[in-house]
Scaffold this motif. Structure first.
Motif, PDB file in Angstrom:
ATOM      1  N   ALA A   1      32.541  44.484  43.416  1.00  0.00           N
ATOM      2  CA  ALA A   1      32.451  44.127  41.999  1.00  0.00           C
ATOM      3  C   ALA A   1      32.284  45.375  41.142  1.00  0.00           C
ATOM      4  O   ALA A   1      32.864  45.482  40.047  1.00  0.00           O
ATOM      5  CB  ALA A   1      31.277  43.167  41.775  1.00  0.00           C
TER       6      ALA A   1
ATOM      7  N   TYR B   1      35.669  36.607  37.595  1.00  0.00           N
ATOM      8  CA  TYR B   1      35.226  36.379  38.965  1.00  0.00           C
ATOM      9  C   TYR B   1      35.490  34.923  39.320  1.00  0.00           C
ATOM     10  O   TYR B   1      34.895  34.013  38.724  1.00  0.00           O
ATOM     11  CB  TYR B   1      33.742  36.713  39.110  1.00  0.00           C
ATOM     12  CG  TYR B   1      33.436  38.177  38.862  1.00  0.00           C
ATOM     13  CD1 TYR B   1      33.670  39.120  39.846  1.00  0.00           C
ATOM     14  CD2 TYR B   1      32.932  38.609  37.631  1.00  0.00           C
ATOM     15  CE1 TYR B   1      33.396  40.464  39.624  1.00  0.00           C
ATOM     16  CE2 TYR B   1      32.663  39.945  37.404  1.00  0.00           C
ATOM     17  CZ  TYR B   1      32.903  40.870  38.402  1.00  0.00           C
ATOM     18  OH  TYR B   1      32.633  42.203  38.190  1.00  0.00           O
TER      19      TYR B   1
ATOM     20  N   VAL C   1      30.914  36.757  45.195  1.00  0.00           N
ATOM     21  CA  VAL C   1      31.415  37.938  45.889  1.00  0.00           C
ATOM     22  C   VAL C   1      30.254  38.626  46.594  1.00  0.00           C
ATOM     23  O   VAL C   1      29.100  38.531  46.162  1.00  0.00           O
ATOM     24  CB  VAL C   1      32.107  38.922  44.925  1.00  0.00           C
ATOM     25  CG1 VAL C   1      33.329  38.293  44.298  1.00  0.00           C
ATOM     26  CG2 VAL C   1      31.144  39.397  43.857  1.00  0.00           C
TER      27      VAL C   1
ATOM     28  N   SER D   1      38.083  37.580  43.785  1.00  0.00           N
ATOM     29  CA  SER D   1      37.491  36.504  44.596  1.00  0.00           C
ATOM     30  C   SER D   1      37.308  36.998  46.026  1.00  0.00           C
ATOM     31  O   SER D   1      37.816  38.060  46.403  1.00  0.00           O
ATOM     32  CB  SER D   1      38.380  35.254  44.579  1.00  0.00           C
ATOM     33  OG  SER D   1      39.650  35.545  45.150  1.00  0.00           O
TER      34      SER D   1
ATOM     35  N   TYR E   1      42.134  40.670  44.787  1.00  0.00           N
ATOM     36  CA  TYR E   1      42.224  41.025  43.370  1.00  0.00           C
ATOM     37  C   TYR E   1      43.603  40.574  42.885  1.00  0.00           C
ATOM     38  O   TYR E   1      44.622  40.934  43.491  1.00  0.00           O
ATOM     39  CB  TYR E   1      42.094  42.533  43.162  1.00  0.00           C
ATOM     40  CG  TYR E   1      40.755  43.114  43.541  1.00  0.00           C
ATOM     41  CD1 TYR E   1      39.713  43.156  42.623  1.00  0.00           C
ATOM     42  CD2 TYR E   1      40.546  43.634  44.810  1.00  0.00           C
ATOM     43  CE1 TYR E   1      38.482  43.709  42.967  1.00  0.00           C
ATOM     44  CE2 TYR E   1      39.323  44.181  45.172  1.00  0.00           C
ATOM     45  CZ  TYR E   1      38.295  44.225  44.244  1.00  0.00           C
ATOM     46  OH  TYR E   1      37.090  44.762  44.595  1.00  0.00           O
TER      47      TYR E   1
ATOM     48  N   ASP F   1      26.705  36.013  42.129  1.00  0.00           N
ATOM     49  CA  ASP F   1      27.526  35.622  40.988  1.00  0.00           C
ATOM     50  C   ASP F   1      27.502  36.789  40.008  1.00  0.00           C
ATOM     51  O   ASP F   1      26.495  37.031  39.326  1.00  0.00           O
ATOM     52  CB  ASP F   1      26.948  34.368  40.327  1.00  0.00           C
ATOM     53  CG  ASP F   1      27.787  33.936  39.131  1.00  0.00           C
ATOM     54  OD1 ASP F   1      28.789  34.622  38.822  1.00  0.00           O
ATOM     55  OD2 ASP F   1      27.435  32.911  38.510  1.00  0.00           O
TER      56      ASP F   1
END
Length: 871
Positions: A561, A586, A590, A626, A636, A719
């Motif tokens: 991320a 998102y 992840v 994700s 991605y 998250d």
């Protein structure tokens, strides 16, 4: 009166003895006849066995009790010697009966065992004394005992013996059944009536099984002969009659019995060209010159065609005068074998020609004896005549190049030890002319002895001289390519250092004095185009590394991320300049951390987002992120609202060809080299993933990147919208501004042959307080260091690695050989994989690439000087 005299005068005992003897002879004769008929043995042997068995049994079980009763009535004045003789005879007879391998029982009509021999007692598992007088039910299953009694009563009541009773009994071993043949003979008791019998039982299990196996084998043989097209013939040589089996007829297309059973039949259907040889082989067999008659011949089928058969036969009977009388044999269909042999021969010829044409030598090595077979090509490929050199292992070892022999033997030993499935080695063999030829040796153990040790090894010698030469040429070309790219990198990066450096100086100067915006724009244009040119050379170098196999990836704990946030944040100003937005979405939880290469992943994302910005004029770009937990894949998806592509263009794009763009007009309008997506796809594969594309003209494009990403042990699924911990953990540290006194009091020797770069680097060093000495090549560096003594020597040397007279590698290496411990930082335009390691290997302490980043330059110099003990 003597005991024996009393026995002779005892009418009942004498009568019983005579009856028993006569009955014994009669039963023996009957059993012998039956046994002979059933194939139990020759009549004389069977008669003798059954006679002894029957007479002895009857004597012990019928006569002896009477004798015992008679002796009981003898006077006390009788002859003790005669009594002892009688007892001794009784014991001898009992011994004979006990030695008989059959089971003997003496029973009454109440199923009581009155007496038995040792063999019978052993089958029950108790001494005979513990069995006598007890009922059969105590030793056999109730069902079997009842069956015995029923059969016994039938014999006793009829007064007739019952012979050859075959019964099947379960043993204690589960599933084991024994076959027992029993003869039952009725006897009269003291009352004169039939109320007891003698049972003689024999275990015929093995005989029964052998008979069953024989019958089964006969049936299987018949089926096998039919399935294998084997015909049987039986030839009476004297009469000319010859019987042919059904299969003999059917294998040639006839119905069973259709061919006449004469030798003339064979003469008629045998090919005339093969008949003479067949008769010649028959005569040789009749004379004893060959033990078995064998020949192959063509036999005419009913439809007129010819079929190859193998005839095998043997003379089994001669006349009293020694003349051949009877011969038995078979015809075996070998048509398919002959055809296969022809095909094999043809294949062998073709293989031989192919191996000769391809210069492939065959070898067959007996590992234990070292005997080795070499085919003709093995010799000719080395310039020898076939068979010119001895066929043994020493021939190969003498031919093998001394520098390659040890390695080849080690490869063989590894294969023999089971460490490799196939033995393979490349080595040089000596030609007859004295030269050397490269050979690829491939082999395999094909046979082991009884202890499992290798016994035979088969292999090939393949001439790879031309391949090796081609590889050498390719390596030379690749080295030349790498050298060219390195030189190109040097030639572009070196002036780029001056262009970007002086552009930065000008920008700072004009910004400080508030000069006109037009001049500032001009400077920024110079810097922008220089950066673009630098990006092009970086792409070319990356592509070269990938194609040469020099590109490496590593797997370390990475925040996916955080990488996405960085890329979007850094690309947002570029997009904003075009009036489009860049966002990040998102689509799932992840991981905090995954195992991947952050630098390569960041490089791919920069490229994909940069392409999206390049081809989007209106709208925006959204990066979807994700994680697929089941596949452990990081995904991605870069979605833009740009110009899009048609299916043909997408197909061309997905070929990932270098320097290829889908539309020449697009390249002119948007620029680019066509390398970015190819590099990204190659890097994605190296990360265990791939890139896929879908697009629609005038609506936009979706580019999906997925890579392998195993979750770091202990990492959470988060998250990113609500949990910003990943940013704090992995955000890059901001670099503090460089002070004007960062190098105050330091003396630095700058070795640089380019005047422009000399002035630029010297300017930045002096601005930070350093005293700078300049050398234009490596020789000047050595002279300066040798001339300066004590505290006058510099604190640091900045060494350009590409210089005339003496380059930086040689100069640094010489300094280290002379004991110089001054830190050396390499400055080079070579940025290929391995260049950093090369500089460190020659004695450098650190490494900077051109164009040089001023903050990196000052920071590196300050760090190296501070780490030096004398400072």
């Amino acid at each position: 009166m003597a005991p024996e005299e009393r026995i002779r005068k005892d009418g009942g005992a004498a009568w019983l003895r005579v009856v028993c003897v006569l009955f014994g002879f009669g039963l023996a004769g009957l059993s012998a006849a039956i046994g002979a008929r059933l194939g139990w043995g020759d009549p004389v042997t069977v008669f003798t066995y059954v006679f002894v068995l029957t007479f002895a049994g009857v004597y012990v079980f019928a006569i002896e009790p009477v004798v015992r009763a008679g002796l009981g009535r003898a006077d006390s004045g009788g002859s003790q010697d005669q009594f002892d003789v009688l007892n001794e005879s009784r014991r001898e007879m009992q011994g004979i009966i006990d030695a008989i391998p059959a089971y003997l029982y003496y029973k009454d009509d109440k199923n009581t065992i009155l007496d038995l021999n040792v063999t019978a007692a052993e089958s029950i598992g108790l001494p005979a004394d513990e069995i006598r007088g007890r009922s059969t039910e105590e030793f056999f299953p109730a069902e079997d005992a009842a069956a015995f009694l029923k059969d016994d009563l039938e014999v006793i009541r009829s007064g007739k013996p019952k012979l050859g009773i075959v019964e099947c009994h379960e043993t204690e071993e589960v599933g084991e059944r024994r076959h027992i043949k029993t003869d039952k003979i009725p006897l009269r008791g003291p009352s004169g009536e039939f109320d007891r019998l003698v049972a003689i039982a024999t275990d015929i299990t093995e005989l029964t099984r052998a008979r069953e196996r024989a019958e089964q084998a006969e049936e299987q043989l018949s089926l096998a002969m039919k399935a294998a097209s084997i015909g049987l013939w039986d030839w009476n040589i004297q009469t000319g009659a010859c019987e042919y089996s059904d299969t003999f007829n059917t294998m040639h297309g006839y119905t069973p019995g259709e061919l006449p059973n004469t030798i003339e039949t064979w003469e008629t259907i045998c090919n005339p060209d093969d008949r003479a040889l067949a008769y010649e082989r028959v005569e040789q067999h009749f004379k004893g010159e060959v033990p078995i008659f064998r020949t192959e011949q063509r036999v005419k089928q009913k439809d007129g065609s010819w079929r190859w058969v193998k005839a095998v036969g043997e003379l089994i009977e001669r006349t009293p005068e020694g003349e051949p009388l009877r011969m038995l044999g078979v015809h075996v269909d070998v048509q398919e074998i002959r055809e296969a042999a022809d095909r094999t021969k043809q294949a062998e010829e073709q293989l031989s020609l192919a191996m000769k044409a391809a210069s492939i030598g065959l070898w067959d090595w007996n590992v234990k004896t070292n005997e080795t077979y070499f085919n003709d090509t093995f010799y000719t490929m080395l310039g020898y005549e076939p068979g010119e050199l001895p066929m043994n292992l020493e021939t190969w070892t003498a031919l093998c190049h001394p520098d390659d022999l040890d390695g080849a033997f080690k490869d063989i030993q590894r294969h023999i030890a089971g460490e490799t499935d196939v033995y393979m080695s490349e080595h040089r063999l000596k030609l007859k002319t004295g030269g050397w030829r490269w050979i690829r040796d491939i082999g395999m153990v094909t046979q082991h002895d009884e202890e499992g040790q290798p016994e035979r090894m088969l292999g090939l010698h393949v001439d790879i001289q031309e391949i090796r030469e081609a590889v050498d040429r390719a390596e030379a070309a690749n080295n030349a390519k790498s050298e060219f790219l390195a030189n190109m990198s040097h030639e572009i990066r070196t002036p780029m250092t001056a262009i970007l450096g002086f552009a930065d100086l000008l920008d700072q100067e004009f910004a400080a004095h508030h000069k006109s915006d037009e001049i500032g724009d001009t400077i920024r244009t110079i810097r922008s185009n220089a950066n673009h040119l630098l990006a092009v050379i970086n792409d070319i170098l990356d592509m070269s590394k990938i194609e040469a196999g020099f590109m490496r990836v590593e797997k370390v704990a990475t925040s996916p991320a955080q990488i996405a946030e960085e890329v979007v944040s850094l690309m947002r100003p570029r997009a904003k300049g075009k009036g489009v937005g860049v966002g990040l979405s998102y689509d799932s939880l992840v991981p905090e951390g995954v195992m991947t290469d952050p630098m390569r992943l960041r490089q791919i994302l920069f490229n994909l987002v940069g392409n999206a910005i390049k081809f989007t004029e209106v709208g925006g770009i959204l990066v979807h992120m994700s994680y697929d937990r089941s596949e452990q894949k990081l995904q991605y998806k870069v979605v833009d609202t740009g110009i899009g592509m048609n299916p043909e263009q997408v197909e061309t794009l997905l070929e990932f060809n270098p320097f290829v763009q889908i539309d020449g007009s697009t390249a002119r309008k948007f620029g680019g080299t066509g390398l970015g997506l190819r590099i990204s796809n190659s890097l994605a594969k190296m990360l265990g993933g791939k890139i896929s594309v879908s697009s629609t003209v005038d609506k936009g494009t979706e580019v999906l990147l997925d890579v392998d990403a195993e979750i770091v042990a202990g990492a959470r699924l988060i998250d990113p919208y609500s949990d910003y911990s990943f940013r704090n953990k992995s955000a890059p540290e901001e670099r503090e501004p460089i002070g004007d006194d960062a190098l105050a009091g330091c003396k630095i020797l700058l070795a640089e042959d380019g005047p422009d770069n000399q002035r630029l680097i010297k300017h930045h060093l002096q601005r930070c307080g350093a005293e700078v000495l300049v050398a234009e090549n490596g020789l000047e560096v050595l002279n300066i260091i040798r001339e300066l003594a004590g505290g006058k020597q510099p604190d640091l040397i900045l060494m350009d690695m590409q210089m005339p007279e003496l380059d930086g590698y040689a100069a640094t290496s010489t300094l280290r050989e002379e004991g110089c411990a001054i830190p050396v930082v390499a400055i080079t335009a070579h940025a290929m994989d391995g260049d950093r390691e090369k500089c460190l290997r020659f004695g450098c302490d650190d490494y900077l690439t051109k164009p040089i980043s001023v903050p990196d330059l000052i920071e590196t110099c300050a760090r190296q000087i501070s780490q030096t003990p004398t400072n």
